[in-house]
Scaffold this motif. Structure first.
Motif, PDB file in Angstrom:
ATOM      1  N   GLY A 529       0.777  -1.229   0.000  1.00 20.97           N
ATOM      2  CA  GLY A 529       0.000   0.000   0.000  1.00 20.97           C
ATOM      3  C   GLY A 529       0.809   1.278   0.000  1.00 20.97           C
ATOM      4  N   PHE A 530       1.744   1.412  -0.932  1.00 17.73           N
ATOM      5  CA  PHE A 530       2.492   2.661  -1.099  1.00 17.73           C
ATOM      6  C   PHE A 530       1.668   3.564  -2.027  1.00 17.73           C
ATOM      7  N   ASN A 531       0.725   4.272  -1.449  1.00 16.48           N
ATOM      8  CA  ASN A 531      -0.271   4.969  -2.252  1.00 16.48           C
ATOM      9  C   ASN A 531       0.171   6.332  -2.776  1.00 16.48           C
ATOM     10  N   ARG A 532       1.212   6.935  -2.180  1.00 22.39           N
ATOM     11  CA  ARG A 532       1.522   8.313  -2.550  1.00 22.39           C
ATOM     12  C   ARG A 532       1.972   8.449  -3.996  1.00 22.39           C
ATOM     13  N   ARG A 533       2.599   7.444  -4.557  1.00 23.21           N
ATOM     14  CA  ARG A 533       3.002   7.528  -5.962  1.00 23.21           C
ATOM     15  C   ARG A 533       1.790   7.572  -6.892  1.00 23.21           C
ATOM     16  N   PHE A 534       0.593   7.247  -6.357  1.00 23.06           N
ATOM     17  CA  PHE A 534      -0.626   7.293  -7.161  1.00 23.06           C
ATOM     18  C   PHE A 534      -1.414   8.590  -6.950  1.00 23.06           C
ATOM     19  N   ALA A 535      -0.947   9.478  -6.065  1.00 21.90           N
ATOM     20  CA  ALA A 535      -1.677  10.712  -5.775  1.00 21.90           C
ATOM     21  C   ALA A 535      -1.773  11.570  -7.037  1.00 21.90           C
ATOM     22  N   PRO A 536      -2.965  11.979  -7.462  1.00 21.83           N
ATOM     23  CA  PRO A 536      -3.113  12.728  -8.728  1.00 21.83           C
ATOM     24  C   PRO A 536      -2.272  14.003  -8.781  1.00 21.83           C
ATOM     25  N   ARG A 670      -5.728  25.190  -5.770  1.00 22.13           N
ATOM     26  CA  ARG A 670      -6.003  24.493  -4.511  1.00 22.13           C
ATOM     27  C   ARG A 670      -7.136  23.505  -4.737  1.00 22.13           C
ATOM     28  N   LEU A 671      -6.946  22.295  -4.232  1.00 29.88           N
ATOM     29  CA  LEU A 671      -7.962  21.263  -4.427  1.00 29.88           C
ATOM     30  C   LEU A 671      -9.264  21.672  -3.749  1.00 29.88           C
ATOM     31  N   PRO A 672     -10.396  21.445  -4.392  1.00 31.86           N
ATOM     32  CA  PRO A 672     -11.673  21.815  -3.787  1.00 31.86           C
ATOM     33  C   PRO A 672     -12.099  20.861  -2.681  1.00 31.86           C
ATOM     34  N   GLN A 673     -11.493  19.683  -2.629  1.00 28.16           N
ATOM     35  CA  GLN A 673     -11.885  18.700  -1.627  1.00 28.16           C
ATOM     36  C   GLN A 673     -10.683  18.359  -0.751  1.00 28.16           C
ATOM     37  N   ALA A 674     -10.816  17.269   0.017  1.00 31.35           N
ATOM     38  CA  ALA A 674      -9.749  16.883   0.945  1.00 31.35           C
ATOM     39  C   ALA A 674      -8.515  16.427   0.186  1.00 31.35           C
ATOM     40  N   ARG A 675      -7.419  16.319   0.919  1.00 32.98           N
ATOM     41  CA  ARG A 675      -6.172  15.834   0.340  1.00 32.98           C
ATOM     42  C   ARG A 675      -6.384  14.445  -0.254  1.00 32.98           C
ATOM     43  N   ASP A 676      -5.892  14.251  -1.459  1.00 36.64           N
ATOM     44  CA  ASP A 676      -5.971  12.948  -2.110  1.00 36.64           C
ATOM     45  C   ASP A 676      -4.561  12.368  -2.141  1.00 36.64           C
ATOM     46  N   LYS A 677      -4.310  11.392  -1.269  1.00 36.38           N
ATOM     47  CA  LYS A 677      -2.987  10.782  -1.206  1.00 36.38           C
ATOM     48  C   LYS A 677      -2.889   9.509  -2.038  1.00 36.38           C
ATOM     49  N   GLY A 678      -3.853   9.302  -2.916  1.00 35.84           N
ATOM     50  CA  GLY A 678      -3.702   8.259  -3.924  1.00 35.84           C
ATOM     51  C   GLY A 678      -4.354   6.938  -3.627  1.00 35.84           C
TER      52      GLY A 678
END
Length: 729
Positions: A529-536, A670-678
């Motif tokens: 689950g190394f999700n940060r590389r998938f963060a948009p 700035r993103l309109p929603q919460a942080r997306d960490k992927g």
């Protein structure tokens, strides 16, 4: 099996069918005979759950503060989802019971199947037919003690710890304010210690009961009878100790304590009452105010309660377990009589009705017992429970399972804790083309909660049955860190695609075992689950930054923050260090941005190894520095990253904003929603690979290199020198 639960959001009480908990090492599986309702503590919890959201917030300002901090750190949407998930879940009730040992875990030699034990703990001695109880939270019954009386063991230990904090001596006079269940036990313990006791309670029936159980005098707090009794017993000096066993929002108990205490007396808070101390009154008498923390030393210490590490008796005479055993001994010898405290005994099947009667006031009680069906225990055998980058070797590759293009991807979850239920399952529930087949946990209620909330077809504690189910396409391992490698190994050998949360392994041997399973089975269908590389946002920034031609420098600041006391992340003996559990995220992100795997690791730490500086060296001269700190301010962003190479710079501000400098400048909105960490994009990629039988989103060699580099941090700290990753690509 059946268990009493409550939904904290709606207040609903239920007797729920849940899976039987597994019998883990260093503990026993206990079939309940009697469990005790603590009419003070438990009814307060039941009442809180029935409040409005505003009422809940007013009753728990400490939790409101945590929510506001989470909003600042993680954003409103993620915080709302997390809070709503916690509120709209079943929570257990109960913390004191007696039962029969049904199964003995590895490492236990002081009890056997069939022994009667008293059990403690609001996570282990629940109102449920079966409970797994760790070693230091149970005690064997002395000969002659009735099981219904042994069910008082936990509340007896709470009362006993309070008395110990008061340090009574022969001939002392004590005042007990509040004559509920705990107060009645405090009265008896003090009387057994040679102390003369005066009791205070507005209920005449409870005053009469306390006098029958050993109090010299009792009365209403407003009456002169109590003051006269104290004056007569102490020659007008005042009592030596006051024990606050009352609840509620009145400040009357602490004011009364000051009036009736002697000079330099002791005031011990056992219950949960209002404590606005009148400064002049307490100052003039120089009163010693003390708190009694639950059952005794060991409480809230995971190494003591979960791992079974006892405190040496020469240093800590009375621990949780020794208090429990002492109370049982006093009850067995008749020095403490709990039978007069039993107001009602209900069959366990009538649990919900009993709680409702208590809440509505139809049932007036000091103590209520649940009686469970009598079943003989079954004997069950105990279940035993320079850094090298291992080369990935595969046998003849196992063919990916043949799937119908129209059939759903069938998933099983092993573990259903907070991360799984807040960050993964919300992206999978109700998703087209996905079927949540089964959830496996060692604690019954978490499986039932996940099944109810996310729509799993089944909930169980039997891992082997799920791994042996040919209809399951992929297994998610979302358990505590110490179990990741073994569960991954089993799932790979069973031919499943595996998604395991970080870390993949905590030791080199564990990593080697996982790779041995890959080689043996030919199954390399593994994602960590190394999700940060998938963060948009990060992917867009990397795209705009472009490829590098020369050496690059990367700086990654992680403001990890302090952990709450009692967090299992602090159990380094079994779960590894914080960086071992979380650091793979940041190493993987650095390696992905630099398009290479590290060849050496150098780590230095502040005293206590809480704040780390980790320097990674890559082929071609690139370096990455990860600053992992726990002492930063809570309002500062958690993750900031800078990548500099070839006259360009990429900056990421906590997954809220990214920018690229050099040539044509780019700054994200700035993103309109919460942080997306992927997490969602990572799950999308994993599901596509499973559905199509395609390669996993991240090569296995990269997962292994990141894990080996994470393990090398510990080796570098121990050696005080850089560690070469032998065999690195």
């Amino acid at each position: 099996m059946k268990q009493v639960v409550q939904n904290y959001k709606s207040g609903e009480l239920a007797l729920l069918d849940v899976p039987v908990p597994g019998c883990k090492p260093n503990g026993v599986l206990v079939r309940s005979a009697y469990s005790l309702i603590s009419t003070g503590t438990e009814l307060m919890k039941v009442s809180e759950a029935s409040m409005s959201m505003l009422g809940k917030a007013r009753s728990r300002p400490d939790q409101v503060a945590k929510v506001m901090q989470s909003v600042a750190t993680n954003g409103l949407t993620a915080t709302y989802r997390k809070v709503n998930n916690r509120l709209d879940s079943y929570t257990p009730l109960g913390y004191s019971l007696c039962g029969v040992v049904e199964q003995v875990g590895a490492g236990i030699d002081d009890v056997a199947v069939g022994d009667l034990v008293a059990c403690a703990g609001n996570e282990h001695a629940l109102h449920a037919e079966l409970n797994w109880v760790p070693k230091n939270l149970y005690a064997r019954l002395p000969e002659g003690l009735a099981p219904r009386h042994a069910a008082f063991g936990t509340v007896g230990s709470i009362a006993m710890q309070g008395v110990r904090r008061g340090e009574p001596q022969l001939g002392d006079v004590a005042l007990v304010i509040g004559l509920g269940l705990i107060g009645q036990l405090v009265v008896q313990l003090l009387a057994a210690s040679g102390v003369r006791v005066v009791g205070v309670d507005p209920d005449p029936a409870r005053c009469e009961l306390a006098e029958r159980l050993g109090a010299a005098a009792c009365g209403d707090p407003e009456s002169t009878a109590v003051q006269n009794a104290v004056a007569e017993l102490t020659d007008g000096h005042g009592v030596d100790q006051v024990y606050l066993a009352a609840g509620g929002g009145s400040n009357q108990p602490v004011e009364l304590a000051a009036r009736l205490s002697r000079d330099r007396g002791r005031v011990v808070d056992i219950g949960k009452c209002r404590l606005d101390l009148p400064w002049n009154a307490y100052y003039e008498k120089e009163l010693d105010v003390r708190f009694s923390r639950s059952y005794g030393p060991g409480r809230y210490d995971p190494e003591y309660e979960l791992e079974g590490r006892d405190y040496p008796i020469g240093y800590v005479r009375w621990t949780e377990r020794r208090n429990l055993a002492c109370f049982l001994d006093l009850a067995a010898r008749g020095r403490i009589d709990v039978e007069p405290l039993v107001s009602h005994v209900a069959d366990f099947d009538d649990a919900v009705e009993t709680y409702q009667r208590l809440k509505d006031g139809d049932l007036k009680a000091v103590a209520v017992l649940f009686r469970y069906p009598d079943r003989a225990p079954r004997a069950v055998e105990a279940q035993a429970p320079e850094v090298t980058v291992p080369a990935v070797r595969r046998s003849e590759p196992a063919p990916a399972p043949t799937r119908s293009g129209k059939g759903p991807v069938r998933l099983a979850f092993v573990g259903a804790g907070n991360y799984a239920t807040s960050m993964l399952l919300p992206h999978l529930a109700q998703r087209e083309g996905v079927e949540l087949s089964a959830v496996v946990t060692t604690t019954a209620l978490s499986a039932a909660n996940a099944q109810q909330k996310f729509g799993f077809a089944g909930a169980t504690t039997d891992l082997d049955a799920v791994l042996g189910d040919p209809s399951v396409d992929a297994v998610f391992v979302v358990t505590r860190h110490s179990s990741h490698a073994e569960l991954t190994r089993k799932a790979l050998l069973a031919g499943k695609a595996v998604f395991v949360e970080k870390p993949l392994a905590l030791t080199e041997d564990e990593l080697a075992d996982v790779l041995a399973a890959v080689k043996e089975s030919g199954n390399d269908r593994l994602q960590v689950g190394f999700n940060r590389r998938f963060a948009p946002l990060l992917r867009e920034g990397r795209k705009r930054f472009g490829p590098t031609t020369g050496p690059a420098n990367l700086r990654y600041l992680v403001n990890a923050g302090r952990l709450d006391h009692g967090s299992w992340y602090l159990q380094q003996g079994t779960e590894g260090s914080r960086f071992a559990g979380e650091g793979g995220h940041f190493i993987d992100t650095a390696s992905w941005l630099l398009a290479a795997d590290p060849v050496s690791v150098y780590a230095v730490a502040t005293p206590g190894n809480e704040d780390l500086q980790v320097v990674l060296r890559y082929p071609g001269g690139s370096t990455a520095t990860i600053s992992y700190v726990t002492t930063g301010p809570s309002g500062f962003p958690k993750e900031t990253l800078d990548l500099v190479a070839d006259g360009r710079a990429l900056r990421l501000d906590d997954f809220v904003r990214a920018s690229v400098y050099g040539g044509k400048r780019w700054v994200s909105s700035r993103l309109p929603q919460a942080r997306d960490k992927g997490q969602r994009a990572e799950l999308d990629a994993f599901l596509r690979a499973v559905r199509a039988g395609a390669p996993m989103p991240v090569p296995l060699e990269s997962l292994v290199a990141t894990t080996a580099a994470t393990l090398a941090v510990r080796a570098s700290l121990a050696a005080g020198a850089p560690v070469t990753l032998a065999g690195a690509r």
